[in-house]
Structure formats: structure tokens, C-alpha cells
Design a protein around this motif. Structure first.
Motif, mmCIF file in Angstrom:
data_model
loop_
_atom_site.group_PDB
_atom_site.id
_atom_site.type_symbol
_atom_site.label_atom_id
_atom_site.label_comp_id
_atom_site.label_asym_id
_atom_site.label_seq_id
_atom_site.Cartn_x
_atom_site.Cartn_y
_atom_site.Cartn_z
ATOM 1 N N SER A 26 0.840 -1.202 0.000
ATOM 2 C CA SER A 26 0.000 0.000 0.000
ATOM 3 C C SER A 26 0.867 1.241 0.000
ATOM 4 N N SER A 27 0.417 2.256 -0.720
ATOM 5 C CA SER A 27 1.105 3.538 -0.646
ATOM 6 C C SER A 27 0.923 4.134 0.750
ATOM 7 N N LEU A 28 1.923 4.868 1.195
ATOM 8 C CA LEU A 28 1.846 5.431 2.539
ATOM 9 C C LEU A 28 1.460 6.905 2.557
ATOM 10 N N TYR A 29 1.230 7.501 1.386
ATOM 11 C CA TYR A 29 0.790 8.901 1.403
ATOM 12 C C TYR A 29 -0.512 9.023 2.205
ATOM 13 N N ASN A 30 -0.561 9.995 3.061
ATOM 14 C CA ASN A 30 -1.772 10.294 3.833
ATOM 15 C C ASN A 30 -2.247 9.121 4.686
ATOM 16 N N ILE A 31 -1.310 8.276 5.076
ATOM 17 C CA ILE A 31 -1.694 7.101 5.856
ATOM 18 C C ILE A 31 -2.176 7.520 7.247
ATOM 19 N N ALA A 32 -1.836 8.735 7.656
ATOM 20 C CA ALA A 32 -2.317 9.225 8.955
ATOM 21 C C ALA A 32 -3.843 9.224 9.011
ATOM 22 N N TYR A 33 -4.477 9.344 7.833
ATOM 23 C CA TYR A 33 -5.937 9.425 7.806
ATOM 24 C C TYR A 33 -6.589 8.059 7.606
ATOM 25 N N LEU A 40 3.713 12.070 6.249
ATOM 26 C CA LEU A 40 3.695 11.870 4.796
ATOM 27 C C LEU A 40 2.353 12.318 4.216
ATOM 28 N N VAL A 41 1.961 13.512 4.540
ATOM 29 C CA VAL A 41 0.699 14.038 4.026
ATOM 30 C C VAL A 41 0.959 14.714 2.685
ATOM 31 N N SER A 42 0.014 14.583 1.794
ATOM 32 C CA SER A 42 0.200 15.169 0.472
ATOM 33 C C SER A 42 -1.146 15.555 -0.115
ATOM 34 N N ALA A 43 -1.289 16.820 -0.472
ATOM 35 C CA ALA A 43 -2.522 17.289 -1.109
ATOM 36 C C ALA A 43 -2.169 18.545 -1.928
ATOM 37 N N ARG A 44 -2.987 19.563 -1.864
ATOM 38 C CA ARG A 44 -2.841 20.748 -2.704
ATOM 39 C C ARG A 44 -2.603 20.342 -4.164
#
Lengths: 422, 643
Positions: free
Chosen positions: B365-372, B446-450
Motif C-alpha cells: 500500500s502507498s503510505l501517502y496520507n496514511i495518517a488518515y 507523509l501528508v500530500s494534497a494541494r
């Protein structure tokens, strides 16, 4: 099997080893009678476990306690509650105590190898927890070093308690109202966590001390009447010609009866390399035996392919193949069957095994060699081993008094799908 | 005075004037040493006592009596490796200790290291072994000259020459010894100590064995037996190379220095970090990671609650994430399946490969935004990022540790973790919880948006998404029904419902009829049809993955898998829990077809009747979900150590 009710037991009058369950010692004897009691007859009496741990019984050294997990009443009580709580398994059926049964030596007298979730074969004998506080290596292969960490392995092992993850277990505990505030009270405000669950269970386990046995009272207590003649001769053999104390040492002030090391006795080797080929004699009922063909046995047994290489699995060192940890011999009479795979039923079998020199093979520990003991000497050794049974009754009665997780109060094994949490 | 005469006079003569502490006598010995040094310079074709030459050295030997000179005096017989193409693994912390400067003032070594790269040599001024201390000083002198011509480099480097003969090398002697060079930059500092006893801990800490040689009468001969060692120390005060006589060459030291500088290009994030304690190498980006986690970029809601995020924990977690030593056999780190440059998944593999080549059943699984993400894993079996770490560490098929002790023992034994846990967790050492929380801290950053979509939808920038993507969004929210599970909120979008569904993918793998002649792509661009009968026995063994059922044992949960977020989906191919769909077009096609109809399939999955243009529009929209900080996260990760 019908339960055999003894005369109404009074507290202190019963041997807690005669607990509920089919006590199968000497099952093969034609005059076998189970001593099982109804659950209702099981009367518990709480013990001051902290006091036991703080003042270990005669023959045991001081209990080692990690600096970050001091023993307290609260932690011990919480650990005890967790230990007996079936709700900590995936489907709500298994607690720690179902393989480490208090009245069966905190082991399981009925099964050679433990049975886990949904009947899965765990592959090794459930080791006794008596005096586990002193063990520097845990599990038969010695792979874990602290009770705090050890506690997690059965919880998340798919073939033992079967929880899918550590987080799952924590969420379940947090969801049980009867645990509310218990962790916070025991751990200075910290709730259930990877550390605190392990610490609580370890705290309870550290109190399971059983010593002050006839041997201890004779050897360390100076009571000449405490040990019989046969057992004394057995001790002389144990510490002398039979060489048992090479791996089960006896100290000047106390004795753990284990060198905490791993050795190759040939038991594992034999299981992996030399399976029996002919028909096997199997007890069908007390006094009734049958010769069963191997293919018939195989059809109702687990596959013979299970190859347990012991310590090798941990170290990947070929020299460690089939090496297993030396268990303590304290209370050994309570903890049949024997060896890591439970393959020896009685102490007599174990003494015979070592008298024969184990299973000869290239990796055999050189200390294991034919001993040439007479029948009397072997009986003396067994008498000595039986004299190592300590003061365990208070622990078993305390266990009977422990709260059992109330499985009926929630849906068993059902998971709330909406939140993903148990 | 000629070089050969000096050599003949001094190379073999021991020091005789003993004991001696006056500066004048020290100076004599200094001059003696200088003469020795000249052997090297002369051998290198230079003649000036002031070391002003920059002429390239030549390998000729001064006289027949001269010993064979170390390579450091001549041209390197091979090309020094190009800086940056190799790594210098940390050897261990560079110990501290108290010494004296040339003014006789006490100073600590770590003070002198400051924030510089350091080349540290141990010498005694009267050494008469041309391949010993004089070599060290000569090579440092050559470095000094080169650095002088490169002020940028020079400003980052400090040369230290420390005498291990404090009874003779007084501060004044060291001043005289060094006065010919010490006009920086670069800084070249000469040091000694109060006494042999004061120096002993430093020598022992650096493993410098020093023995005074006694003469036949048992008196100090003035000569000291020692092994030449010069240390290269990085800005984190760790030893990165130790040069012995055969490899002490200015070109090699310079290549190593430049390699370290390349590795360390960016400035440290936390200048307040303790100077004396071992630290995770300060990443250039920790402050940025922390900031983005505390103030998630446009399109994301605030980070869900969790243990406090600090720079120390993030640094420690990153270090653990990239540390292969945490696996049973030292071969796997988290980052080998969650590759930062590949969207924190592994783009080349449908399903991950674990310990000793074992094929795992699922796509990494990708870990981007895994905090959510909650629950975690495709089957949702885990509920916290801290506990998830142990799931991976203890999985025999993945990191392969058979016990908690196996993993923790390693961390506790590794010198480069010394003090890191205690610093990050208020004195608590490495344990299940602290290790899990450190890893969680890194993962939570590892959060990513905008993304173009976020700027268009939440930022009011009508030009952020092109027409096709806007049309794709209409379909996503409307006719295609994607948003039923990939949620969009008023002010943010997680693009997942964090629930588990049966999309038909798992069912099809287990129950569907196998394609008799599947098409495979053995090399890019070449596709061949495979006759399964022809390769029977060579293909992987079929497996059954029942998804959520394996966790709950509820038949209704068979083949249910967690809805992944679609953020950065264009960066995280291949797709689905088993990586069976190679690109976004295939995913859109799967849903357009209505999955693989069977009784358990989620009723929201049904034939959509999208035409090719609409499918292309959906793909265009999915491409508009790529965040604007992937480069930052990857660059931060690339600066991490491999362990």
C-alpha cells in the motif's frame, strides 16, 4: 466423559490439582479414575500475590523485576484478569489459562502439544508458568527475553489466540467496560497499550512462584525429615552419576533447576528424522490398547511434515538444529507430559529416555550418554523429581478466584464493521 | 640544507635530549621533524621549506637510503573515486575529550569540531618515521593547500593535529610546529594535552595505541611506537573513514570530504539539537515535514489525534523506516516495499516480495496520507500506525523477526541509535511502544494534497484543472458513482470511506475462471499470449485471499478490502489489493464493466456504460489528484541513511 463427583469438597480439603477437566495422569492404567470436579465445586481463595513475589518461597532467589515495571497490587490484579480473559482471543474462546491451566501445573496435562484457535495444532507443549519470573529466555526456542514482550506473541499468533493485530487487541480491551480505568490506575494514567498490556500480564506471571518443596526444606531448610530415603538417593544420582545437574543446576542458596540454555537431546531430531514406521500402541480407554497402523494414525493426526528445528529457526545456525531450552524441574510432577513436544508421558519415561542416552545423532549434546541406571536408581530419581513439587496450592486457589472474562455479555467474535474496531 | 642530507641525518636518529620540556628544545625537535617532512616534499619534487609549492608531486625517491615512501607522498596510482558515487557508512561516534590549544587553553574536541567536517591526525612532533607522523602532516598540508584554493569547501572543513606526546609537545612546541600553516581558511588547529594521563582517555577512545620505546637501559628513548591513523569525521561527529599509511592520500581524503558534503548538502533543520549526544542525522526536511503534518495542505482535514509529533521522533522514525538492520537477516527495510521515489509503494511489482524472496499476497500500500487511514492494511486488521509497525516487524514473511527481542535487541545494540530514543521520548528507551510511535511519527508526516483538484475545488482556482479533469470529476460525483466510496467533503476530501468492500477483484482471483491464454509483457513493449498448459508448473502457486473474512471470520466479509484513498493515485500503480490492474485506465475499465458480478459484490458496483471519452476524462481527473509535495517527501527520504 461423565464427571466423577467426589464428596463435597471443603476449602483446603481438596487438592486443587484435581480441578475440572479430565485429569489424565495414568490414563492408560486399567484402574484409572478421573478426579475431575464440577466447575461449581471449584472454590477459589485470593492470595496476596505481591507478598509471594516479594518473599519468594524457600529455595528460590529474589524475583528479578524490570526497573520500568515495578510489581504492584494493581498491575498484578490487572494482569491476572487479562490472563483469564477469553475475550482476548479472536473468537472469544481462548484465554492464556486455557493452555496454561492452573490446576494442571499452569501447563496442560492432557495434550502433548497445545491446541490453539479453532483447534489448530500449535506444535509444541505448553510450558509450565511456575517460576517463569526467573527465565531469561522464553519459549522452547528461547526467542523472547522478557515476559512483557512474550505476552504479545500468543495474542497475535494466528494459530494461538488468533488476533489479527496488536491494535485489534488494544481496541478490544478498550471496548470492554470492565477494564475501564484499570489500566489508568495501574499505570499512572496510561491506558491499554503495547507496553502496559505486556507489563500487566508479566506482573501476574512473576508472582507464580512455587518452591518450599520437600527437597527445599531438606536441602535449604535443614529439615532432615523433609525428604525420604529414596528421594535422597535420587538427589545423589541427580547431582552425581546421572549428571542431571549439569543442565539442571542446584545452587548453594537456591536452585532454578535450569541452566537457561538450549540443548539438543535428540527428541526433536527423532521427530523430524526418524518417524516410527510400524504400528503404534495407542491407549483407547483406561487399560485398553490398540495397535494402530501408521496410515490410520496419519489420517486422524496432523501431517508428519511439521519439522520443528527449535533454536535453528531463531539463529539460522545449523549447529542449533533441534536445540530446545532446558526447562526448570521445579514442580515437574505437576506438568506432564514432557519435552518440548510433550512426547514423554511420565517422569519414568523421561528418566528412561536419558538413561538410554537420548536419541544418538551427530548433534546430540555430549552430556547425554547411556547412564546404566538400575530400576531402583531410576525409581529413586523419579522420587527425587516428585520431591520438587512446591507450595502451589495457594496459586491454584487464587487462580480459581480470578475473574473470568464474561463472554456471554457480548457478541462472540463479531466485529463491528462500521468502525473496523472490535 | 638538502633534503637528502636531512634524511640521512634524522631518519634513523632517535631523540636524545631527554627529558626536555623547554620551548627551545621543543623547537629543535620541531625543526628535526620539519626536515623529515621535507624528505617527502623533496621526494615529491618540491624544494621550498615554506611549503609554498603547489607543483604536482612526482613519485621519485629521494635517496637510496630513504625508506620506501608511502603513497601519500606521490601521485595516486589510480583515479580517486568520483565524489558522491559511493557511501561512507558511519563507523561510530567520534569521541569527545579535553585537549589544549597552542595558547595552553583547555578546549574540548567537540567544540573544535563545531559544525564542520573534520580531518583529525594524531602525531608527535619529533617522530622520525617518514611514513608516520610526517606523512600525516604532509597530507594535511596538501589538503590545506587544496582547500585554500576552494574557500567554499574550506569554510566547511577543519584540520586538527593532536599530539600524543604532551610531555614534550607543549602548547608552545605545537604553536611552532604549526605556525607555518595555520593561516586559514581552512582552519588548521594544532593541539596537545595537559599530560599523558589527561590524553589517555582520548587516545583510548579513538583506538590509538601509543607506547614509548625504551632503550637498552630501560630509559625512555624518546621514540614512540604507534600506528598512523587519520580520522575523517562528519558534521554529526561520527567517524566516517580511518586512513592508514597505505591509504592516506590527499586526493582520497578530498574525494571522501566532497562525498560527505554532497550527502549533507542542505542545512540541518534543528540547530538547537544537542551537540554532544548522538543524533539521527538531521534531515534537511524534518521541519517541513513537521509543519505540513501540523498544518496539512489544502484539501486535507487536520491530522487525526495521535502521540505528539516532534522533530526527534520524526528523525528517529525515518531512520527506522530505512534501516534494513531491523529485519531478521538485515536485508529488508520498510522502504524496500514502500519506495519513496515510487509513491511509497513498489511500482514494479503487483505484489510485494518479503523475506528471502517470499511472494506476498498483496500489493504494497502507498503510505501517502496514511495518517488518515483507519483501519489499516487492505483487510483492515490493524488500527494504529504504532502497532502496525510491529505487525510488519514480526511477520515471518516480511521483516521476519521471530520475537520482539530480536528486533529490539538490534536497535539497542546499534551504536548509531545510542540516546536517540531517550532524546525523543523523555528518557524512555527503545521499547515496543517507543519504536512504534517513532515510526508512526514519520508516517504521519507523509501528508500530500494541494493537488490541481484541491486548488480547483477548495482553493477557488478555476484554472487549476483542465477541461477533461473537470468533466471527469462530474462523472466521479455523478454517473460513475465513484464518490460513494471515495468520499468528498465540503471543505476537504480524503477520497476514501475507510470501509471495506467487495469489488469482485478478490472473488475473481479465487473463484473466477482463469484466462486460458493470458497476455503478459515480458519486456516493455512486447506482449505475448501465454498458453497456460505450456507453462504449468512454472507459474506461481495459486492462492486464496479472502480479505476481511480472514480477520472477522464472517462469511459476509469474504473478499472485502479497504477502500484506498485516491490521492496521488497516479503515482502509486499498480492498483487493487493484489496489484492486478496495471494502470488507471484498467481500473476505470474494471468499474465500468461492473466489476466481476457475483452474489457478494457491493451493489454500488454495476455496469456504468461510460464511453471511451468519459473513461479518459475519469483518468484525467484521477491524474489531477497528485499532490504538490511529492518531490519534497521523496527528497527528504532520499537523504535518509540506509542503515
Amino acid at each position: 466423559m461423565a464427571l466423577v463427583f467426589l464428596s463435597a469438597p471443603a476449602l483446603g480439603d481438596i487438592d486443587p490439582a484435581d480441578g475440572p477437566g479430565d485429569y489424565r495422569d495414568r490414563y492408560e492404567d486399567a484402574d484409572y479414575r478421573t478426579r475431575s470436579q464440577a466447575l461449581a465445586a471449584r472454590v477459589g481463595q485470593p492470595a496476596d500475590l505481591l507478598a509471594i513475589a516479594q518473599h519468594p518461597p524457600l529455595g528460590l532467589p529474589e524475583v528479578p523485576v524490570p526497573a520500568d515495571n515495578p510489581l504492584t497490587h494493581e498491575r498484578i490484579a490487572l494482569g491476572r484478569k487479562l490472563f483469564y480473559d477469553r475475550r482476548l482471543s479472536l473468537n472469544g474462546t481462548q484465554s492464556c489459562a486455557m493452555c496454561h491451566i492452573p490446576e494442571q501445573g499452569f501447563a496442560n496435562n492432557e495434550l502433548a502439544t497445545a491446541v490453539g484457535l479453532e483447534g489448530q495444532d500449535v506444535g509444541r507443549n505448553a510450558p509450565s508458568l511456575y517460576n517463569v519470573a526467573y527465565q531469561t529466555r522464553l519459549f522452547h526456542d528461547g526467542r523472547e527475553r522478557s515476559l512483557e514482550h512474550q505476552a504479545w506473541q500468543p495474542l497475535i499468533n494466528p494459530i494461538e489466540m488468533g488476533n489479527p493485530s496488536i491494535g485489534w487487541v488494544l481496541a478490544r480491551i478498550k471496548s470492554l467496560p470492565d477494564y475501564a480505568r484499570l489500566f489508568e490506575q495501574a499505570f499512572g494514567g496510561r491506558g491499554p497499550s503495547m507496553d502496559t498490556v505486556g507489563q500487566a500480564i508479566a506482573s501476574y506471571e512473576r508472582t507464580l512462584l512455587a518452591a518450599d518443596s520437600p527437597f527445599d526444606r531438606w536441602y535449604y531448610g535443614g529439615d532432615p525429615a523433609a525428604l525420604g530415603e529414596s528421594a535422597r538417593r535420587g538427589f545423589t544420582l541427580f547431582a552425581g552419576r546421572a549428571g542431571c545437574s549439569a543442565c539442571h543446576p542446584v545452587g548453594v542458596r537456591n536452585a532454578l533447576f535450569t541452566d537457561q540454555d538450549l540443548h539438543h537431546t535428540g527428541v526433536g531430531y527423532a521427530r523430524s528424522m526418524g518417524g516410527p514406521s510400524g504400528p503404534r500402541r495407542v491407549v483407547l480407554a483406561p487399560g485398553v490398547f490398540g495397535e494402530i497402523a501408521p496410515e490410520v494414525l496419519a489420517s486422524v493426526s496432523r501431517p508428519a511434515t511439521a519439522n520443528d528445528l527449535g533454536r535453528y529457526r531463531v539463529t539460522r545456525d545449523p549447529a542449533d538444529r533441534w536445540s530446545f531450552k532446558t526447562p526448570s524441574l521445579r514442580n515437574v510432577a505437576l506438568t506432564a507430559p514432557y519435552m518440548h513436544d510433550g512426547s514423554l508421558r511420565r517422569l519414568e519415561d523421561v528418566v528412561d529416555f536419558y538413561d538410554r542416552g537420548g536419541i544418538p545423532n551427530p548433534l546430540l549434546d555430549p552430556r547425554i550418554r547411556p547412564l546404566g541406571l538400575t530400576a531402583q536408581e531410576k525409581a529413586d530419581l523419579v522420587a527425587f523429581l516428585e520431591s520438587l513439587t512446591g507450595d502451589y496450592r495457594r496459586l491454584v486457589l487464587d487462580a480459581f478466584a480470578a475473574p473470568l472474562g464474561d463472554v456471554g455479555s457480548e457478541r462472540r467474535g463479531r466485529i463491528s464493521r462500521a468502525s473496523g474496531a472490535p | 640544507m638538502t633534503a637528502s642530507a636531512s634524511a640521512g641525518g634524522y631518519v634513523t636518529s632517535p631523540r636524545r635530549d631527554r627529558p626536555c620540556t623547554s620551548p627551545a628544545q621543543g623547537l629543535r625537535r620541531f625543526l628535526a621533524c620539519l626536515a623529515i617532512l621535507l624528505v617527502g616534499v623533496a621526494g615529491a619534487g618540491a624544494t621550498s621549506i615554506g611549503f609554498e609549492t603547489t607543483a604536482p608531486p612526482s613519485p621519485q625517491v629521494a635517496t637510496a637510503q630513504s625508506p620506501i615512501l608511502a603513497p601519500g607522498y606521490s601521485t595516486l596510482r589510480f583515479s580517486a573515486p568520483e565524489p558522491g558515487i559511493y557511501r561512507l557508512p558511519p563507523i561510530g561516534p567520534a569521541p569527545d575529550g579535553e585537549v589544549l590549544d597552542t595558547g595552553g587553553r583547555p578546549v574540548r574536541l567537540h567544540q573544535l569540531f563545531e559544525d564542520r567536517f573534520v580531518v583529525l591526525s594524531f602525531i608527535y612532533s619529533t617522530c622520525d618515521d617518514v611514513n608516520g607522523c610526517p606523512l600525516a602532516t604532509y597530507v594535511l598540508y596538501r589538503l590545506f593547500r587544496t582547500l585554500k584554493a576552494d574557500p567554499t569547501l574550506a569554510s566547511q572543513v577543519r584540520l586538527l593535529t593532536l599530539s600524543f606526546d604532551p610531555s614534550n609537545d607543549t602548547p608552545e612546541v605545537m604553536r611552532l610546529y604549526g605556525q607555518g600553516f595555520a593561516k586559514g581558511p581552512p582552519d588548521w588547529t594544532f593541539l596537545t594535552a595537559e599530560s599523558d594521563a589527561a590524553l589517555a582517555p582520548v587516545l583510548s577512545a579513538y583506538g590509538q595505541s601509543v607506547n614509548r620505546i625504551l632503550d637498552a637501559q630501560g630509559r625512555d628513548s624518546g621514540r614512540i611506537a604507534h600506528v598512523l591513523r587519520v580520522y575523517l569525521i562528519d558534521r554529526a561527529k561520527r567517524i566516517r573513514n580511518i586512513y592508514s599509511v597505505s591509504f592516506l592520500h590527499p586526493d582520497l581524503v578530498l574525494a571522501d570530504l566532497r562525498t560527505l558534503i554532497l550527502e549533507d548538502r542542505a542545512p540541518p533543520a534543528d540547530p538547537a539539537g544537542s551537540a554532544s549526544q548522538a543524533q539521527a542525522r538531521p534531515s534537511p526536511r524534518t521541519a517541513e515535514l513537521l509543519a505540513q503534518a501540523l498544518h496539512p495542505p489544502l484539501g486535507l482535514p487536520p491530522l487525526p489525534a495521535g502521540p505528539a509529533l516532534t522533530a526527534e521522533r520524526i528523525d528517529l522514525g525515518r531512520k527506522l523506516f530505512f534501516d534494513r538492520r531491523l529485519s531478521a537477516n538485515g536485508s529488508l527495510s520498510c522502504a524496500l516495499c514502500h519506495i519513496p521515489a515510487q509513491g511509497f509503494t513498489a511500482r514494479s511489482m503487483a505484489r510485494a516480495v518479503g523475506m528471502e524472496g517470499r511472494s506476498l499476497r498483496r500489493n504494497a500500500s502507498s503510505l501517502y496520507n496514511i495518517a488518515y487511514a483507519n483501519p489499516l492494511f487492505p483487510d483492515g486488521r490493524e488500527l494504529g500506525l504504532d502497532t502496525l509497525t510491529w505487525q510488519e516487524l514480526l511477520d515471518p514473511e516480511r521483516m521476519g523477526n521471530l520475537s520482539v527481542a530480536m528486533a529490539l535487541d538490534k536497535v539497542q545494540a546499534l551504536p548509531d541509535y545510542l540516546g536517540l530514543f531517550e532524546a525523543a521520548f523523555e528518557g524512555r528507551s527503545a521499547g515496543m511502544e517507543t519504536l512504534g510511535q517513532a515510526m508512526a511519527a514519520y508516517l504521519r508526516t507523509l501528508v500530500s494534497a494541494r493537488s490541481p483538484f484541491d486548488r480547483w475545488r477548495f482553493g477557488g482556482d478555476a484554472t487549476a484543472m483542465d477541461e477533461a479533469a473537470v468533466r471527469g470529476l462530474r462523472l466521479f460525483e455523478g454517473k460513475a458513482g465513484c464518490r460513494d466510496c471515495h468520499l468528498l467533503a465540503e471543505d476537504h476530501a480524503l477520497l476514501t470511506d475507510n470501509a471495506l468492500h467487495d469489488t469482485g477483484i478478490g472473488w475473481h482471483r479465487t473463484m473466477g475462471a482463469p484466462t486460458p491464454r493470458p497476455v503478459i509483457e515480458p519486456v516493455p513493449g512486447i506482449r505475448i499470449e501465454v498458453d497456460l498448459a505450456a507453462v504449468a508448473g512454472t507459474e506461481e502457486r495459486p492462492f486464496n485471499d479472502l480479505g476481511r473474512y480472514e480477520v472477522t471470520q464472517d462469511p459476509a466479509d469474504r473478499w472485502r478490502f479497504r477502500t484506498p484513498s485516491l490521492r496521488n493515485v497516479a503515482a502509486t500503480a499498480p492498483f487493487m489489493h493484489d496489484g492486478s490492474l496495471p494502470d488507471l485506465a484498467a481500473v476505470v475499465e474494471h468499474y465500468n464493466r461492473g466489476g466481476h458480478p457475483h452474489p457478494g459484490q457491493d451493489p454500488r458496483i454495476r455496469p456504468l456504460g461510460l464511453n471511451p471519452d468519459e473513461q479518459a476524462d475519469l483518468v484525467a481527473f484521477l491524474h489531477a489528484l497528485t499532490g504538490d509535495n511529492l518531490d519534497l517527501i521523496a527528497a527528504d527520504a532520499e537523504a535518509a541513511e540506509g542503515g
